[in-house]
Design an enzyme around this catalytic site. Structure first.
Site, PDB file in Angstrom:
ATOM      1  N   HIS A 101     -27.334   0.337  -5.959  1.00  0.00           N
ATOM      2  CA  HIS A 101     -26.148  -0.271  -5.330  1.00  0.00           C
ATOM      3  C   HIS A 101     -25.594   0.535  -4.166  1.00  0.00           C
ATOM      4  O   HIS A 101     -24.521   0.211  -3.664  1.00  0.00           O
ATOM      5  CB  HIS A 101     -25.020  -0.437  -6.348  1.00  0.00           C
ATOM      6  CG  HIS A 101     -25.318  -1.422  -7.424  1.00  0.00           C
ATOM      7  ND1 HIS A 101     -24.927  -2.733  -7.387  1.00  0.00           N
ATOM      8  CD2 HIS A 101     -25.996  -1.275  -8.582  1.00  0.00           C
ATOM      9  CE1 HIS A 101     -25.330  -3.356  -8.472  1.00  0.00           C
ATOM     10  NE2 HIS A 101     -25.991  -2.492  -9.217  1.00  0.00           N
ATOM     11  N   LYS A 141     -10.252  -4.650  -1.249  1.00  0.00           N
ATOM     12  CA  LYS A 141     -11.421  -3.972  -1.805  1.00  0.00           C
ATOM     13  C   LYS A 141     -11.022  -2.534  -2.123  1.00  0.00           C
ATOM     14  O   LYS A 141      -9.904  -2.128  -1.788  1.00  0.00           O
ATOM     15  CB  LYS A 141     -12.599  -3.982  -0.822  1.00  0.00           C
ATOM     16  CG  LYS A 141     -12.208  -3.497   0.592  1.00  0.00           C
ATOM     17  CD  LYS A 141     -13.363  -3.579   1.578  1.00  0.00           C
ATOM     18  CE  LYS A 141     -13.615  -4.944   2.155  1.00  0.00           C
ATOM     19  NZ  LYS A 141     -14.764  -5.641   1.617  1.00  0.00           N
ATOM     20  N   ARG A 142     -11.915  -1.745  -2.743  1.00  0.00           N
ATOM     21  CA  ARG A 142     -11.585  -0.344  -2.973  1.00  0.00           C
ATOM     22  C   ARG A 142     -11.272   0.358  -1.658  1.00  0.00           C
ATOM     23  O   ARG A 142     -11.787  -0.014  -0.590  1.00  0.00           O
ATOM     24  CB  ARG A 142     -12.761   0.356  -3.669  1.00  0.00           C
ATOM     25  CG  ARG A 142     -12.812   0.071  -5.144  1.00  0.00           C
ATOM     26  CD  ARG A 142     -11.546   0.493  -5.855  1.00  0.00           C
ATOM     27  NE  ARG A 142     -11.474   1.918  -5.966  1.00  0.00           N
ATOM     28  CZ  ARG A 142     -11.611   2.583  -7.107  1.00  0.00           C
ATOM     29  NH1 ARG A 142     -11.797   1.922  -8.236  1.00  0.00           N
ATOM     30  NH2 ARG A 142     -11.536   3.895  -7.139  1.00  0.00           N
ATOM     31  N   LYS A 157     -15.235   1.724   4.285  1.00  0.00           N
ATOM     32  CA  LYS A 157     -14.776   0.328   4.322  1.00  0.00           C
ATOM     33  C   LYS A 157     -13.757   0.105   5.444  1.00  0.00           C
ATOM     34  O   LYS A 157     -13.365  -1.007   5.753  1.00  0.00           O
ATOM     35  CB  LYS A 157     -14.188  -0.073   2.974  1.00  0.00           C
ATOM     36  CG  LYS A 157     -15.239  -0.102   1.849  1.00  0.00           C
ATOM     37  CD  LYS A 157     -14.622  -0.506   0.520  1.00  0.00           C
ATOM     38  CE  LYS A 157     -15.549  -0.374  -0.674  1.00  0.00           C
ATOM     39  NZ  LYS A 157     -16.535  -1.460  -0.802  1.00  0.00           N
ATOM     40  N   THR A 200     -19.257  -8.250  -2.222  1.00  0.00           N
ATOM     41  CA  THR A 200     -19.251  -9.537  -2.917  1.00  0.00           C
ATOM     42  C   THR A 200     -17.925 -10.240  -2.660  1.00  0.00           C
ATOM     43  O   THR A 200     -17.837 -11.466  -2.751  1.00  0.00           O
ATOM     44  CB  THR A 200     -19.459  -9.364  -4.436  1.00  0.00           C
ATOM     45  OG1 THR A 200     -18.657  -8.282  -4.885  1.00  0.00           O
ATOM     46  CG2 THR A 200     -20.923  -9.094  -4.758  1.00  0.00           C
ATOM     47  N   LYS A 234     -16.680 -14.332  -1.950  1.00  0.00           N
ATOM     48  CA  LYS A 234     -15.554 -15.021  -2.600  1.00  0.00           C
ATOM     49  C   LYS A 234     -14.616 -15.633  -1.554  1.00  0.00           C
ATOM     50  O   LYS A 234     -14.158 -16.771  -1.694  1.00  0.00           O
ATOM     51  CB  LYS A 234     -14.776 -14.054  -3.499  1.00  0.00           C
ATOM     52  CG  LYS A 234     -15.601 -13.539  -4.669  1.00  0.00           C
ATOM     53  CD  LYS A 234     -15.009 -12.288  -5.325  1.00  0.00           C
ATOM     54  CE  LYS A 234     -16.080 -11.578  -6.142  1.00  0.00           C
ATOM     55  NZ  LYS A 234     -15.726 -10.191  -6.488  1.00  0.00           N
TER      56      LYS A 234
HETATM   57  C1  26Q Z   1     -20.933   7.705 -10.835  1.00  0.00           C
HETATM   58  C2  26Q Z   1     -20.925   8.965 -11.445  1.00  0.00           C
HETATM   59  C3  26Q Z   1     -19.745   9.524 -11.887  1.00  0.00           C
HETATM   60  C4  26Q Z   1     -18.555   8.809 -11.731  1.00  0.00           C
HETATM   61  C5  26Q Z   1     -18.558   7.567 -11.134  1.00  0.00           C
HETATM   62  C6  26Q Z   1     -19.750   7.006 -10.676  1.00  0.00           C
HETATM   63  C7  26Q Z   1     -19.755   5.679 -10.027  1.00  0.00           C
HETATM   64  C8  26Q Z   1     -18.958   4.664 -10.509  1.00  0.00           C
HETATM   65  C9  26Q Z   1     -18.929   3.433  -9.899  1.00  0.00           C
HETATM   66  C10 26Q Z   1     -20.546   5.426  -8.935  1.00  0.00           C
HETATM   67  C11 26Q Z   1     -20.531   4.172  -8.319  1.00  0.00           C
HETATM   68  C12 26Q Z   1     -19.709   3.163  -8.804  1.00  0.00           C
HETATM   69  C13 26Q Z   1     -19.613   1.821  -8.191  1.00  0.00           C
HETATM   70  C14 26Q Z   1     -20.290   1.436  -7.136  1.00  0.00           C
HETATM   71  C15 26Q Z   1     -20.108   0.097  -6.565  1.00  0.00           C
HETATM   72  O1  26Q Z   1     -19.227  -0.645  -6.954  1.00  0.00           O
HETATM   73  N1  26Q Z   1     -20.959  -0.274  -5.601  1.00  0.00           N
HETATM   74  C16 26Q Z   1     -20.865  -1.586  -4.999  1.00  0.00           C
HETATM   75  O2  26Q Z   1     -21.719  -2.463  -5.714  1.00  0.00           O
HETATM   76  C17 26Q Z   1     -21.559  -3.801  -5.283  1.00  0.00           C
HETATM   77  C18 26Q Z   1     -22.416  -4.665  -6.166  1.00  0.00           C
HETATM   78  O3  26Q Z   1     -23.761  -4.491  -5.856  1.00  0.00           O
HETATM   79  C19 26Q Z   1     -21.903  -3.935  -3.814  1.00  0.00           C
HETATM   80  O4  26Q Z   1     -21.617  -5.245  -3.428  1.00  0.00           O
HETATM   81  C20 26Q Z   1     -21.100  -2.950  -2.982  1.00  0.00           C
HETATM   82  O5  26Q Z   1     -21.552  -2.983  -1.638  1.00  0.00           O
HETATM   83  C21 26Q Z   1     -21.258  -1.552  -3.540  1.00  0.00           C
HETATM   84  O6  26Q Z   1     -20.422  -0.651  -2.840  1.00  0.00           O
END
Ligand code: 26Q
Length: 802
Positions: A350, A538-539, A544, A646, A650
């Site tokens: 991702h 978004k976050r 971003k 995503t 929406k």
């Molecule tokens: C990893 C290790 C330790 C702590 C936290 C994490 C962690 C947690 C969440 C790393 C990444 C995430 C989330 C990532 C994320 O939301 N990525 C998004 O995924 C979407 C679905 O595929 C994409 O549409 C977005 O572009 C992408 O940023």
């Protein structure tokens, strides 16, 4: 199908039984609780049937492993999927109650940060809708993503107590609990390894039904909760003065499923996070193996019955864990185990952000999970040997690709090697993986790589969140689009139809009024529904580029101050975003947005031509209000950085026009709607890579030559904003001296794109055409389509309808 009369009877009975009160005495919570319990019971019949059906047919089942599931509220979606939404609404009406009101009391299940967790939730919905045997496996966090409050312009985090009022949807399955073992010593006996002196933790599953759309299919979302094992909490130790110790141990163990990590990229090796990952992976795999054995099929053919999907690297320990079980518990040799594992597992990437790639320090990892570490070492050893001998790689290349290097375990490499499929989440993203980030791997195993562009469920993001728009659509093209949203294309036939256009316009207007009322209530800001609702939700992340948006707003404000009578299309800029609690610059960006909002909203000189609103606590439920009311969708990430996005889908599905860089799935949105129906700006992929490679990009030229930019940058640090001059120094420094995300480089192009938005919006014909074209082409972004592609291209699972 339940009749209205039956529904009413069931509801009144449930209300009395659950609350012990009459309908007049019942609180709103009682009313919700009774309704939700009843809906879950309705779903339960099909739930049992579905499981029996899957077992009887011994069909292949998918287990989607994800550390996040951002599901939101369930009641309305379950009612819709059971085909009971109208019945419920009418019955409650007759009882003098309001369904929407009752549904709003449910707490969001916010067990995710953003895109990745929400994608998992959309996928659950689509698998059930398509009758694909697919289940979720994750963690039942006691606290989901923090609740955000804005205090004096700053983000302040509060715990998300979503379980306080207990969760109606889940069922605890205590008899399906398994033990997960941490630490300990690896021993060898009769050729098999085992662990001694471990710290065991009880993993207790809680199952939530995932209701398919009017198809009698109910899949399972299984979330694991950590519990101390009773013998750990040994009362005999109390007498020896270890009373407090016993509690500490219990508390320690149960901390594993206490709280979701609030950052959406990997920061540093936190042992609790590692424990979370192994905890749910081990519990999930043990559960799968246990029920697989009951089927009586050969373990050597596991991959014919089971598919394990690894959602990002967080569950990649599924690979060594399955190896461990096959070898240490089932007695298979290495080679056969490895072949089973590789055929069973698949992995989705991702992100390309290197800071988001998980790497665990060997020292910490090997202590916590000694047997898993041994297996990873062996995987690495064999892989490196292959690289030398089969692929004739140089030492340098081998070092780069190894699973273990520089004292760290690289989880992405492990996931790639141990899976038969690796997919990116949008076409551009997959191309970047193949040609840049994971090029080394792509070169030796090209067949494993494939693209699966993300999608969203139209049942939540259109039917549920925008019922008025759904009605208009059905009125013109019939309701087949609900089964197959690609049929939304038929709306193009009506693009010149005056009545249709008017109805689309009316719906948007109504939704904007609803959002305006929400804004008044929550922010005490009056916004004009005739203005452009420009939404950036978004976050909060530098890539971003909420910073680009707010700097541009400052420029528009300056322009209006100089020329208050300018013919200016009124705009309402709406932001919603949570920042990771430790991400200082992101939190300061929130403060900046709120500071600009205060200044602009209260300046009578600009005659309400610009309003800026920051909505606190962005969540699935807030998104459901925002998307239907947006005119403009801000998708302005630095090209190459957003894997897919995503939210973009929406907004589009709800008739917003996208202002976008050609990043992530925006590329495919552009392809669908065509040049005239999206507003593009900014650097291309090639330009971004060139700038990175040349190492020459500096901002001084841009600042000197663009007085608009110079002015807003000065205002960040000269007291203009009415706060301490130091407050936004960090934002100033980051864009001026280290503009990694090309905020200034893209500023001019963004401002021009915004200018075009203003022109299009003033021409109602043009704007409505754009909006309708977007709705009509949003069907390809249905997660049903995405899931069909996963099912046929990766999992090789069939539909198993009733
Ligand atoms: C990893 C290790 C330790 C702590 C936290 C994490 C962690 C947690 C969440 C790393 C990444 C995430 C989330 C990532 C994320 O939301 N990525 C998004 O995924 C979407 C679905 O595929 C994409 O549409 C977005 O572009 C992408 O940023």
């Amino acid at each position: 199908m339940v009749t209205k009369a039956q529904f009413k009877k069931d509801y009144l009975k449930k209300l009395t039984v659950k609350s012990g009160r009459t309908i007049e005495e019942a609180s709103r919570w009682d009313q919700y609780h009774a309704l939700a319990s009843m809906v879950r019971e309705y779903a339960s019949m099909d739930w049992v049937d579905t499981n029996n059906r899957y077992d009887d047919k011994a069909c292949k089942q998918v287990f989607y492993f994800s550390i996040e599931f951002l599901t939101g509220k369930f009641l309305m979606n379950n009612l819709i999927n059971l085909g009971l939404d109208e019945t419920a609404s009418e019955v409650l009406d007759e009882l003098g109650l309001d369904l929407e009101d009752i549904a709003s009391i449910e707490k969001d299940q916010g067990l995710g940060n953003g895109g990745l967790g929400r994608l998992a939730a959309c996928f659950m919905d689509s698998m059930a809708a398509l009758a694909i045997p697919g289940h979720g496996c994750g963690i039942r966090y006691n606290y989901g993503l923090f609740e955000q409050k804005i205090i004096n312009g700053y983000q302040v985090e509060f715990p998300d107590r979503w379980l306080n009022n207990r969760n109606v949807w889940e069922v605890k399955k205590a008899d399906k609990s398994v033990e997960v073992h941490f630490y300990g010593d690896v021993k060898l006996e009769n050729g098999r390894y085992f662990l001694e002196n471990t710290t065991p933790v009880l993993a207790v599953p809680y199952d939530t039904p995932v209701v398919g759309y009017k198809n009698d299919t109910v899949n399972t979302l299984r979330l694991w909760s950590a519990q101390a094992i009773n013998k750990e909490f040994d009362y005999s130790t109390f007498s020896r003065g270890e009373y407090m110790d016993a509690f500490k141990k219990k508390y320690d163990v149960e901390s594993i499923s206490q709280v979701l990590y609030p950052n959406d990229s990997y920061d540093e090796g936190k042992v609790l996070r590692l424990k979370q990952e192994y905890f749910f992976v081990s519990a999930g795999i043990q559960g799968i193996i246990r029920s697989f054995k009951k089927l009586g099929k050969p373990m050597a053919k596991l991959y014919d019955y089971i598919s394990i999907h690894i959602n990002d690297t967080h569950p990649s320990m599924a690979i060594p864990e399955l190896m461990r079980i096959l070898m240490d518990e089932e007695g298979f040799g290495w080679d056969e185990s490895w072949s089973i594992v590789e055929k069973t597992c698949s992995y989705t990437n991702h992100t390309i952000l290197s800071e988001a790639l998980e790497k665990w320090p060997v020292e910490m990892f090997s202590k916590l999970l000694p047997r898993i570490y041994m297996i990873i070492e062996e995987i690495n050893k064999r892989f490196c040997l292959d690289l030398f001998e089969v692929y004739h790689k140089t030492q340098e290349e081998v070092n780069r690709m190894a699973v273990i290097g520089h004292g760290e375990i690289r989880m992405a490499h492990l996931a790639i090697i141990g899976s038969h499929s690796i997919n990116g989440v949008a076409r551009l993203h997959t191309e970047i993986l193949k040609n840049k980030e994971l090029k080394d791997f792509y070169n030796i195993m090209p067949a494993k790589f494939n693209n699966k562009t993300n999608g969203i469920t139209h049942r939540r993001w259109l039917i549920n969140s925008n019922p008025e728009l759904s009605k208009v659509i059905t009125k013109y093209i019939g309701d087949y689009w609900i089964r197959d949203p690609q049929h939304l294309r038929e709306l193009m036939k009506f693009i010149d139809d005056k009545d249709f256009r008017q109805e689309i316009d009316d719906v948007k207007r109504k939704n904007k009024e609803a959002l305006a009322a929400y804004i008044l209530k929550h922010n005490n800001i009056v916004v004009n529904p005739d203005s452009i609702f420009d939404v950036h939700a978004k976050r909060l992340h530098e890539y971003k580029r909420q910073t680009l948006n707010i700097l541009h707003i400052m420029y528009l404000y300056n322009r209006l101050l100089k020329n208050p009578d300018e013919d200016f299309v009124p705009r309402t800029f709406i932001f919603a975003a949570k920042a990771a609690p430790s991400y200082y610059i992101a939190k300061q960006t929130i403060k900046l947005i709120n500071t600009v909002a205060d200044l602009v909203n209260n300046d009578t000189r600009i005659k309400d031509k610009i309003k800026v609103v920051f909505l606190e606590n962005y969540s699935v439920s807030l998104a459901e209000i925002l998307m239907p009311a947006a005119d403009v969708s801000e998708q302005i990430s630095t090209t190459t950085k957003e894997a897919s996005g995503t939210g973009n889908m929406k907004f589009m599905m709800n008739g917003a026009v996208t202002i976008a860089t050609l990043d992530g799935a925006n590329v495919e949105i552009h392809e669908q709607v065509g040049e005239d129906n999206i507003v593009l700006f900014g650097l291309t992929e090639e330009e971004v890579y060139e700038l990175y490679e040349r190492h020459e990009y500096k901002t001084d030229h841009i600042i000197e030559n663009d007085p608009r930019i110079k002015e807003v940058l000065d205002q960040l640090i000269n007291g203009f904003l009415g706060v301490d001059k130091e407050e936004f120094q960090i934002i100033y420094d980051s864009v001026v001296y280290n503009d990694e995300y090309f905020v200034l480089k893209d500023f001019d192009s963004y401002a021009a794109a915004q200018e075009r938005i203003g022109h299009y919006y003033t021409d109602e014909d043009i704007w409505l055409k754009m909006a309708i074209t977007n709705i009509a082409h949003s069907g390809v972004f249905s997660s049903d389509k995405t899931i069909q592609e996963y099912a046929s291209g990766i999992w090789e699972t069939d539909r198993v309808p009733k």
